[in-house]
Scaffold this active site. Structure first.
Site, PDB file in Angstrom:
ATOM      1  CE1 TYR A 127      28.890  41.958  45.039  1.00  0.00           C
ATOM      2  CE2 TYR A 127      27.581  43.976  45.046  1.00  0.00           C
ATOM      3  CZ  TYR A 127      28.807  43.341  45.119  1.00  0.00           C
ATOM      4  OH  TYR A 127      29.955  44.089  45.281  1.00  0.00           O
ATOM      5  CE  LYS A 131      29.943  42.795  48.470  1.00  0.00           C
ATOM      6  NZ  LYS A 131      31.253  42.282  48.888  1.00  0.00           N
TER       7      LYS A 131
HETATM    8  N1  LIG Z   1      34.117  45.768  41.465  1.00  0.00           N
HETATM    9  C1  LIG Z   1      33.116  46.575  41.745  1.00  0.00           C
HETATM   10  O1  LIG Z   1      32.593  47.313  40.875  1.00  0.00           O
HETATM   11  C2  LIG Z   1      32.580  46.646  43.165  1.00  0.00           C
HETATM   12  C3  LIG Z   1      31.542  47.541  43.461  1.00  0.00           C
HETATM   13  C4  LIG Z   1      31.086  47.636  44.779  1.00  0.00           C
HETATM   14  C5  LIG Z   1      31.670  46.853  45.757  1.00  0.00           C
HETATM   15  N2  LIG Z   1      32.666  45.964  45.434  1.00  0.00           N
HETATM   16  C6  LIG Z   1      33.244  45.145  46.492  1.00  0.00           C
HETATM   17  O2  LIG Z   1      34.534  45.639  46.782  1.00  0.00           O
HETATM   18  C7  LIG Z   1      35.354  44.585  47.280  1.00  0.00           C
HETATM   19  C8  LIG Z   1      36.714  44.625  46.579  1.00  0.00           C
HETATM   20  O3  LIG Z   1      36.490  44.558  45.182  1.00  0.00           O
HETATM   21  P1  LIG Z   1      37.710  44.491  44.158  1.00  0.00           P
HETATM   22  O4  LIG Z   1      37.176  44.967  42.863  1.00  0.00           O
HETATM   23  O5  LIG Z   1      38.918  45.123  44.762  1.00  0.00           O
HETATM   24  O6  LIG Z   1      37.914  42.904  44.077  1.00  0.00           O
HETATM   25  P2  LIG Z   1      39.092  42.056  43.395  1.00  0.00           P
HETATM   26  O7  LIG Z   1      40.039  42.919  42.681  1.00  0.00           O
HETATM   27  O8  LIG Z   1      38.402  40.964  42.652  1.00  0.00           O
HETATM   28  O9  LIG Z   1      39.843  41.442  44.687  1.00  0.00           O
HETATM   29  C9  LIG Z   1      39.180  40.516  45.490  1.00  0.00           C
HETATM   30  C10 LIG Z   1      40.092  40.123  46.643  1.00  0.00           C
HETATM   31  O10 LIG Z   1      39.397  39.131  47.432  1.00  0.00           O
HETATM   32  C11 LIG Z   1      40.213  37.964  47.500  1.00  0.00           C
HETATM   33  N3  LIG Z   1      39.394  36.745  47.484  1.00  0.00           N
HETATM   34  C12 LIG Z   1      38.471  36.386  46.576  1.00  0.00           C
HETATM   35  N4  LIG Z   1      37.971  35.166  46.873  1.00  0.00           N
HETATM   36  C13 LIG Z   1      38.618  34.758  47.991  1.00  0.00           C
HETATM   37  C14 LIG Z   1      38.561  33.585  48.775  1.00  0.00           C
HETATM   38  N5  LIG Z   1      37.749  32.560  48.493  1.00  0.00           N
HETATM   39  N6  LIG Z   1      39.371  33.477  49.847  1.00  0.00           N
HETATM   40  C15 LIG Z   1      40.219  34.486  50.166  1.00  0.00           C
HETATM   41  N7  LIG Z   1      40.339  35.636  49.455  1.00  0.00           N
HETATM   42  C16 LIG Z   1      39.553  35.759  48.377  1.00  0.00           C
HETATM   43  C17 LIG Z   1      41.091  38.012  46.263  1.00  0.00           C
HETATM   44  O11 LIG Z   1      42.216  37.190  46.485  1.00  0.00           O
HETATM   45  P3  LIG Z   1      42.944  36.401  45.246  1.00  0.00           P
HETATM   46  O12 LIG Z   1      43.817  37.422  44.597  1.00  0.00           O
HETATM   47  O13 LIG Z   1      43.685  35.317  45.958  1.00  0.00           O
HETATM   48  O14 LIG Z   1      41.842  35.902  44.352  1.00  0.00           O
HETATM   49  C18 LIG Z   1      41.410  39.509  46.185  1.00  0.00           C
HETATM   50  O15 LIG Z   1      42.425  39.835  47.093  1.00  0.00           O
HETATM   51  C19 LIG Z   1      34.574  43.286  47.061  1.00  0.00           C
HETATM   52  O16 LIG Z   1      33.972  42.885  48.280  1.00  0.00           O
HETATM   53  C20 LIG Z   1      33.470  43.699  46.083  1.00  0.00           C
HETATM   54  O17 LIG Z   1      32.296  42.933  46.249  1.00  0.00           O
HETATM   55  C21 LIG Z   1      33.139  45.861  44.165  1.00  0.00           C
END
Ligand SMILES: NC(=O)c1ccc[n+]([C@@H]2O[C@H](COP(=O)([O-])OP(=O)(O)OC[C@H]3O[C@@H](n4cnc5c(N)ncnc54)[C@H](OP(=O)(O)O)[C@@H]3O)[C@@H](O)[C@H]2O)c1
Length: 215
Positions: A127, A131
């Site tokens: 991961y 990133k």
């Molecule tokens: N969650 C955490 O604790 C955390 C911590 C640090 C960093 N991050 C990073 O922050 C970012 C946002 O996280 P989040 O929690 O807001 O994520 P999330 O709620 O899971 O949303 C992910 C988004 O990416 C889209 N997506 C996923 N797979 C895709 C694909 N194959 N093609 C096109 N779109 C796709 C999803 O679209 P659909 O609705 O169509 O699936 C959704 O709009 C991510 O990059 C994650 O790695 C997260």
């Protein structure tokens, strides 16, 4: 006035960033690239929402909607959901970079990415390595302004995918938050969305990293 291209608008951070963008006096148009249609915005909003439902594996190179000032990327998945390390990299690395290449070629001058605390292209952790590689390859796109927002575990907002162990650990670590180093304390999606949007719109020249404790 800024035209903004946003990815991940159906996710926890991206949905919040979209709401903020549609209410932001600096924004005139939001092009939201999604896999499924967004709900219609509040009819009172002055900002134009141009929702393009696209196949991210075959992004059209010559679409005129790539012509924006700024890009904000909140797209991402998990290794488990993606199914394999390669599939995870194709989503979390290849898609943000491809969007960057196409928007930069069409004239965008600013790109802000939701990355992660600990992002490092040399990491042994998949991961964090992916990133870090995504940040590295976006820097190479040549945006006059590039910002990597590096949150720790997120809380708040509504995730489109099922919550995973990482989400549950982030939730649990809120209890420990006061004794954790500031960089590793869970951070609310609203703060990440605000930082992402401000970085994309303000387009401060140069490369910037916003660590979690500054959000
Ligand atoms: N969650 C955490 O604790 C955390 C911590 C640090 C960093 N991050 C990073 O922050 C970012 C946002 O996280 P989040 O929690 O807001 O994520 P999330 O709620 O899971 O949303 C992910 C988004 O990416 C889209 N997506 C996923 N797979 C895709 C694909 N194959 N093609 C096109 N779109 C796709 C999803 O679209 P659909 O609705 O169509 O699936 C959704 O709009 C991510 O990059 C994650 O790695 C997260």
């Amino acid at each position: 006035m800024t035209s903004l291209l946003l990815t991940g608008a159906t996710g926890a951070v991206g949905a919040r960033a979209l709401t903020l963008a549609l209410a932001d006096p600096r924004v005139e148009r939001v092009v939201a690239l999604t896999r499924r249609p967004l709900a219609d915005p509040d009819p009172e909003t002055r900002v134009v929402l141009d929702n393009r439902v696209v196949d991210f594996q075959a992004l059209p190179e010559d679409a005129d909607w790539w012509q924006v000032d700024a890009v904000a990327c909140a797209l991402g998945t998990t290794r488990k959901l993606a199914g394999s390390p390669d599939a995870f990299r194709r989503i979390d690395h290849d898609l943000p970079v491809r969007v960057g290449e196409l928007a930069r070629a069409a004239g965008a001058t600013s790109y802000a990415l939701v990355s992660s605390v600990g992002a490092d292209a040399g990491s042994r952790n998949l991961y964090l390595r992916v990133k870090g590689e995504t940040e590295r390859d976006l820097r190479a796109c040549g945006f006059p302004s590039f910002t990597a927002v590096r949150p720790s575990g997120l809380y708040g907002g509504t995730r489109t995918r099922q919550e995973n162990l990482g989400d549950r650990l982030a939730g649990a670590s809120r209890v420990l938050s006061p004794v954790l180093p500031a960089r590793y304390r869970p951070v609310h999606v609203d703060l990440v969305a605000r930082a992402l949007l401000d970085a994309a719109i303000s387009a401060v020249p140069g490369e910037h990293v916003l660590e979690s404790e500054t959000l």
